[in-house]
Design an enzyme around this catalytic site. Structure first.
Site, PDB file in Angstrom:
ATOM      1  N   HIS A  24     -74.412 -16.492   0.362  1.00  0.00           N
ATOM      2  CA  HIS A  24     -74.807 -17.764  -0.560  1.00  0.00           C
ATOM      3  C   HIS A  24     -73.903 -17.448  -1.552  1.00  0.00           C
ATOM      4  O   HIS A  24     -74.194 -17.484  -2.953  1.00  0.00           O
ATOM      5  CB  HIS A  24     -76.229 -17.510  -0.824  1.00  0.00           C
ATOM      6  CG  HIS A  24     -76.730 -18.845  -1.410  1.00  0.00           C
ATOM      7  ND1 HIS A  24     -76.227 -19.406  -2.796  1.00  0.00           N
ATOM      8  CD2 HIS A  24     -77.685 -19.565  -1.092  1.00  0.00           C
ATOM      9  CE1 HIS A  24     -76.851 -20.360  -3.041  1.00  0.00           C
ATOM     10  NE2 HIS A  24     -77.592 -20.548  -2.080  1.00  0.00           N
ATOM     11  N   GLU A  78     -70.904 -21.583   0.768  1.00  0.00           N
ATOM     12  CA  GLU A  78     -71.606 -20.517   1.407  1.00  0.00           C
ATOM     13  C   GLU A  78     -71.399 -20.420   3.088  1.00  0.00           C
ATOM     14  O   GLU A  78     -71.349 -21.435   3.753  1.00  0.00           O
ATOM     15  CB  GLU A  78     -73.254 -20.795   1.507  1.00  0.00           C
ATOM     16  CG  GLU A  78     -73.704 -20.933   0.035  1.00  0.00           C
ATOM     17  CD  GLU A  78     -75.018 -21.886  -0.062  1.00  0.00           C
ATOM     18  OE1 GLU A  78     -75.088 -22.667  -1.060  1.00  0.00           O
ATOM     19  OE2 GLU A  78     -75.906 -21.729   0.877  1.00  0.00           O
TER      20      GLU A  78
HETATM   21  O1  TA6 Z   1     -77.757 -23.303  -0.556  1.00  0.00           O
HETATM   22  C1  TA6 Z   1     -78.195 -24.317  -1.207  1.00  0.00           C
HETATM   23  C2  TA6 Z   1     -79.623 -24.148  -1.785  1.00  0.00           C
HETATM   24  O2  TA6 Z   1     -80.295 -24.281  -0.306  1.00  0.00           O
HETATM   25  C3  TA6 Z   1     -80.147 -25.397  -2.369  1.00  0.00           C
HETATM   26  O3  TA6 Z   1     -80.826 -26.411  -1.715  1.00  0.00           O
HETATM   27  C4  TA6 Z   1     -80.818 -24.773  -3.532  1.00  0.00           C
HETATM   28  O4  TA6 Z   1     -81.932 -24.618  -3.568  1.00  0.00           O
HETATM   29  C5  TA6 Z   1     -79.940 -23.581  -3.689  1.00  0.00           C
HETATM   30  O5  TA6 Z   1     -79.850 -23.129  -2.403  1.00  0.00           O
HETATM   31  C6  TA6 Z   1     -80.690 -22.316  -4.480  1.00  0.00           C
HETATM   32  O6  TA6 Z   1     -81.920 -21.910  -4.001  1.00  0.00           O
HETATM   33  P1  TA6 Z   1     -82.668 -20.831  -4.686  1.00  0.00           P
HETATM   34  O7  TA6 Z   1     -83.778 -20.589  -3.671  1.00  0.00           O
HETATM   35  O8  TA6 Z   1     -81.860 -19.447  -5.040  1.00  0.00           O
HETATM   36  O9  TA6 Z   1     -83.096 -21.391  -5.845  1.00  0.00           O
END
Ligand code: TA6
Length: 283
Positions: free
Chosen positions: A153, A257
């Protein structure tokens, strides 16, 4: 190897002639990769929290074994369990050529099996020089098959998210999380952000190029073992509501990601393994 405390977490830092690399056993989470003489490539939120049980905002969180909310269990933590677990350090080395490398691993235990009833071994290898190579290997060490999702990520640092372009996903269909997960056909043009963007691009193995006119650089993310890519920027409102990001910091980041998410989830038979890999280069 330098080891120091940040908040309540220990960080490990290696420096070589080519680059510096920093990681914490908390989630085997990379927090910095800096090529000698250049701007950091990974974005780390100025308001990131360094506490057990909490995910770090920025760097490279490792998502496993589910991406996003857990299907059928809305109370479960978003993005799986790996990013808030303590991983074991297998090695930390600097090569004579000046590349830095960390290897960390995580195996199932009682608490992981309570959240996800499977036996697994996960190994994360990160090697940094003028490129950053990351590999997340998942092995099924149990007697039954399992299906998992995963993601690197990655938070990338940019001069201004409103001025960058992302190439490589033209004409690729995506699920638009900002629009209730609606499936959309891809656009024929590079991605330019004009608001909150949260997309799961499906069935794509292509590399992505982030063009940053402000810093006069291009970041290329290529990958293997993956047919899904997530692109995310929270924009103003969402960022304001995230205490560990906060007002304004969203302009300095973009997440591109490398994933096995949604239809790209992977199934492993007993003894089977899968490797999700990304290589990040700066031009
Ligand atoms: O990867 C994108 C995502 O799934 C978004 O929807 C947003 O929620 C982000 O991840 C961050 O997630 P987190 O749980 O780290 O706040």
């Amino acid at each position: 190897m330098l080891s120091y405390l940040r908040g309540d977490l220990s960080l490990l830092r290696l420096s070589g002639a080519q680059a510096a690399l920093e990681i914490t056993p908390h989630g085997a989470h990379l927090t910095d990769w800096t090529v000698a003489g250049t701007q950091p490539v990974l974005f780390l939120s100025p308001n990131a929290v360094f506490q057990p049980g909490k995910a770090i905002r920025g760097g490279v969180p490792l998502v496993f074994p589910w991406f996003g909310p857990k299907t059928g269990d809305p109370r479960a933590a978003q993005h799986g369990l790996a990013r808030v677990r303590e991983w074991d350090l297998e090695s930390g080395t600097v090569t004579p050529e000046g590349e830095c490398s960390f290897v960390m691993s995580l195996a199932d235990d009682e608490s992981t099996r309570a959240a996800w009833p499977h036996a697994f071994h996960a190994r994360f290898t990160a090697t940094a020089g003028r490129q950053l190579r990351m590999a997340l290997e998942i092995r099924n060490t149990g007697a039954a098959g399992f299906t998992f999702e995963a993601a690197l990520h990655t938070y990338l640092a940019v001069s201004d998210a409103r001025r960058i372009r992302i190439r490589g996903l033209e004409n690729v269909a995506y699920l638009d999380k900002v629009d209730g997960g609606a499936r959309k056909p891809g656009e024929s043009v590079p991605i330019v952000f004009t608001g909150e963007t949260d997309r799961l691009y499906v069935d794509t193995a292509s590399a992505c190029t982030i063009e940053d006119p402000g810093w006069q650089r291009r970041i290329v993310v290529s990958k293997s073992g993956s047919r899904s890519t997530v692109v995310w920027n929270p924009w103003t409102e969402k960022a304001r509501a995230m205490a560990d990001l906060g007002e304004g910091a969203w302009t300095g980041m973009v997440c591109v990601e490398t994933a096995n998410a949604g239809a790209d989830a992977r199934t492993l038979a007993p003894g089977g393994s899968h490797v999700l890999e990304a290589v990040i280069a700066v031009e």
